[in-house]
Design a protein around this motif. Structure first.
Motif, short mmCIF file in Angstrom:
data_model
loop_
_atom_site.label_atom_id
_atom_site.label_comp_id
_atom_site.label_asym_id
_atom_site.label_seq_id
_atom_site.Cartn_x
_atom_site.Cartn_y
_atom_site.Cartn_z
N MET A 69 -7.98 0.78 -9.21
CA MET A 69 -7.14 1.92 -9.54
C MET A 69 -6.10 2.16 -8.44
SD MET A 69 -9.56 5.24 -8.84
CE MET A 69 -8.22 6.41 -9.10
N PRO A 70 -5.00 2.83 -8.77
CA PRO A 70 -3.99 3.12 -7.74
C PRO A 70 -4.54 4.05 -6.67
CG PRO A 70 -3.14 3.52 -9.97
CD PRO A 70 -4.61 3.35 -10.09
N GLY A 71 -3.93 3.98 -5.49
CA GLY A 71 -4.24 4.95 -4.45
C GLY A 71 -5.45 4.65 -3.60
N ILE A 72 -5.92 3.38 -3.62
CA ILE A 72 -7.10 3.07 -2.80
C ILE A 72 -6.79 2.06 -1.69
CG2 ILE A 72 -8.77 3.62 -4.61
CD1 ILE A 72 -8.99 0.67 -5.26
N GLY A 73 -5.54 1.56 -1.63
CA GLY A 73 -5.15 0.71 -0.51
C GLY A 73 -5.11 -0.78 -0.79
N LYS A 74 -4.99 -1.18 -2.06
CA LYS A 74 -4.99 -2.61 -2.41
C LYS A 74 -3.81 -3.35 -1.81
CE LYS A 74 -4.97 -2.21 -6.87
NZ LYS A 74 -4.77 -0.75 -6.92
N VAL A 75 -2.64 -2.72 -1.79
CA VAL A 75 -1.44 -3.40 -1.28
C VAL A 75 -1.60 -3.69 0.21
CG1 VAL A 75 1.04 -3.22 -0.90
CG2 VAL A 75 0.05 -2.41 -3.05
N ARG A 76 -2.14 -2.73 0.96
CA ARG A 76 -2.36 -2.95 2.39
C ARG A 76 -3.38 -4.07 2.61
NH1 ARG A 76 1.12 0.34 1.83
NH2 ARG A 76 2.14 -1.67 1.74
N LEU A 77 -4.40 -4.15 1.77
CA LEU A 77 -5.37 -5.23 1.86
C LEU A 77 -4.70 -6.57 1.58
CD1 LEU A 77 -8.26 -6.38 2.07
CD2 LEU A 77 -8.54 -5.84 -0.38
N ALA A 78 -3.85 -6.61 0.56
CA ALA A 78 -3.13 -7.85 0.24
C ALA A 78 -2.26 -8.29 1.41
CB ALA A 78 -2.27 -7.64 -1.01
N GLU A 79 -1.62 -7.35 2.08
CA GLU A 79 -0.78 -7.69 3.22
C GLU A 79 -1.63 -8.20 4.39
OE1 GLU A 79 2.15 -4.80 4.25
OE2 GLU A 79 2.83 -4.53 2.19
N ALA A 80 -2.83 -7.64 4.55
CA ALA A 80 -3.72 -8.13 5.60
C ALA A 80 -4.15 -9.57 5.32
CB ALA A 80 -4.95 -7.22 5.71
N ILE A 81 -4.43 -9.87 4.06
CA ILE A 81 -4.79 -11.24 3.69
C ILE A 81 -3.63 -12.19 3.98
CG2 ILE A 81 -5.37 -12.77 1.76
CD1 ILE A 81 -6.80 -10.33 0.48
N ALA A 111 -11.32 17.96 2.47
CA ALA A 111 -11.06 16.57 2.07
C ALA A 111 -11.71 16.27 0.72
CB ALA A 111 -11.56 15.61 3.14
N ARG A 112 -12.93 16.77 0.52
CA ARG A 112 -13.60 16.54 -0.77
C ARG A 112 -12.84 17.20 -1.92
NH1 ARG A 112 -18.15 17.98 2.44
NH2 ARG A 112 -19.38 16.14 3.03
N LYS A 113 -12.35 18.40 -1.70
CA LYS A 113 -11.59 19.09 -2.74
C LYS A 113 -10.31 18.32 -3.07
CE LYS A 113 -13.30 23.72 -1.63
NZ LYS A 113 -12.96 25.07 -1.09
N LEU A 114 -9.67 17.78 -2.04
CA LEU A 114 -8.46 16.99 -2.26
C LEU A 114 -8.79 15.71 -3.01
CD1 LEU A 114 -5.48 16.47 -1.86
CD2 LEU A 114 -5.95 15.77 0.49
N LEU A 115 -9.89 15.07 -2.67
CA LEU A 115 -10.30 13.85 -3.36
C LEU A 115 -10.62 14.12 -4.83
CD1 LEU A 115 -12.51 12.22 -0.60
CD2 LEU A 115 -10.45 11.21 -1.60
N ASN A 116 -11.16 15.29 -5.12
CA ASN A 116 -11.42 15.64 -6.52
C ASN A 116 -10.14 15.66 -7.33
OD1 ASN A 116 -14.20 15.93 -6.41
ND2 ASN A 116 -14.13 18.09 -5.88
N ILE A 117 -9.06 16.14 -6.72
CA ILE A 117 -7.78 16.23 -7.42
C ILE A 117 -7.22 14.85 -7.71
CG2 ILE A 117 -5.37 16.97 -7.17
CD1 ILE A 117 -6.45 19.35 -5.51
N VAL A 118 -7.42 13.90 -6.77
CA VAL A 118 -6.82 12.56 -6.92
C VAL A 118 -7.86 11.54 -7.39
CG1 VAL A 118 -5.00 13.00 -5.24
CG2 VAL A 118 -7.19 12.08 -4.45
N HIS A 119 -8.91 12.02 -8.04
CA HIS A 119 -9.92 11.15 -8.66
C HIS A 119 -10.60 10.23 -7.65
CE1 HIS A 119 -8.32 12.68 -12.39
NE2 HIS A 119 -7.12 12.25 -12.05
N GLY A 120 -10.76 10.70 -6.42
CA GLY A 120 -11.52 9.97 -5.43
C GLY A 120 -10.76 8.91 -4.66
N ALA A 121 -9.44 8.78 -4.90
CA ALA A 121 -8.64 7.74 -4.25
C ALA A 121 -8.07 8.26 -2.93
CB ALA A 121 -7.51 7.30 -5.17
N PRO A 122 -8.58 7.78 -1.79
CA PRO A 122 -8.20 8.38 -0.50
C PRO A 122 -6.73 8.20 -0.12
CG PRO A 122 -9.61 6.45 -0.18
CD PRO A 122 -9.63 6.76 -1.63
#
Length: 339
Positions: free
Chosen positions: A43-55, A198-209
């Motif tokens: 899902m969006p918003g979990i850092g996949k692009v940064r992981l791809a750049e690290a690879i 932080a938990r309340k904010l994560l609830n709003i964005v469906h858990g995506a940090p």
């Protein structure tokens, strides 16, 4: 596409919740079994692009050390500055647009060139679902005959919208939401807020940090508060759907519909469980409980399906009339509590 769009510096990060995926890639690389194409899915918003750049940074480094790029070799210096001639970024020419066949043809030319710095040539393509049919078909030949020491990293936020023929030629790397405690602790440290906030904010964005980080830093809480207040005022008949649609028609409609869909999910939870323990939008508890008392599951499911369908259409780069779409949605929202 401008040259500056194709080549720029990396912003590589391996977030703690991706340690398993990172170790998997390192083992494949060190065992000389790294595939020519990876498909990072999540899902969006979990850092996949940064992981791809690290690879990308790791496989292009000339002397990786302790499971990470050295940061000192000529390749790392290029990756961390103006850009590396053997690293190619491919994205839509404008947000929400398709990746076109001409862009993929330019990529094919890059893939057929020899490496300028020695070692790997890497392509980061994001989002993979943005390729139109012609572009996806053009990419297939490159996936079938990628050449030596090449790696294509495709990033998708909507796996179901990626052509099966593309998926079948990539090794999938699933990227899941982090554990709620891990995400809350990380977000708390990044934003210097307490873990409950932080938990309340994560609830709003469906858990995506990472989405939570963006939400806070871009000031989206003000837009969300205004939109949710308008939804409450609609139920109280203080404003009309036409007025609210006019107020928000220039905003990111997919964002607004996402927030509304989250409210409908909470109303469904209340209706199904008869308690408020599982709702995410706790700041709107009074409104959600009131709607749940005066509506039916059928009405909520119908509107939820409509909102989800429209979000899918927007993700597929359909261009509806924002004003009319919002009016229709808001009329149905007010109808939830009326006979």
């Amino acid at each position: 596409m401008e040259i500056s769009d194709r080549y720029h510096s990396l912003n590589a990060v391996v977030y703690p919740w991706f340690d398993g995926q990172w170790q998997r890639v390192l083992k494949l690389f060190n065992d000389q079994r790294l595939p020519h194409a990876l498909l990072l899915n999540g899902m969006p918003g979990i850092g996949k692009v940064r992981l791809a750049e690290a690879i990308a940074g790791y496989v292009m480094c000339h002397q990786p050390l302790n499971d990470k790029a050295c940061g000192e070799c000529r390749s790392c210096q290029l990756l961390n500055s103006s850009g590396h001639p053997d690293l190619y970024f491919l994205q839509p020419e404008a947000p929400g647009k398709a990746i076109k066949v001409d862009q993929v043809r330019q990529l094919t030319e890059f893939m057929h060139n020899t490496s300028q710095q020695g070692g790997y040539r890497v392509v980061l393509l994001e989002p993979a679902e943005a390729m139109n049919t012609s572009a996806a078909n053009a990419l297939l030949k490159t996936l079938e005959e990628p050449g030596r020491d090449t790696l294509l990293i495709l990033i998708t936020h909507q796996l179901g919208q990626v052509m099966p023929t593309i998926k079948s030629r990539c090794q999938r790397l699933d990227c899941h939401l982090p554990n709620s405690e891990v995400a809350a602790n990380w977000l708390s440290a990044e934003l210097e807020i307490d873990t409950d906030a932080a938990r309340k904010l994560l609830n709003i964005v469906h858990g995506a940090p990472i989405a939570g980080l963006t939400f806070k830093k871009e000031g989206l809480q003000a837009l969300r508060a205004d939109f949710l207040t308008a939804l409450r005022d609609l139920l109280r008949q203080k404003v009309t759907p036409l007025e609210v649609a006019s107020q928000f028609s220039k905003e990111d409609i997919e964002q607004l519909l996402g927030w509304l869909h989250g409210l409908l999910a909470d109303i469904t939870r209340i209706l199904m469980t008869q308690n408020n323990d599982m709702i995410r939008n706790v700041d709107m508890l009074k409104m959600l409980s009131g709607v749940a008392k005066h509506t039916t599951p059928e009405k909520v499911f119908t509107l939820s399906d409509f909102v989800q369908s429209e979000c899918l259409g927007l993700q597929r780069r359909q261009n509806p009339n924002k004003q009319l779409l919002l009016e229709r949605t808001l009329i149905d929202w007010t109808a939830l509590v009326r006979s």
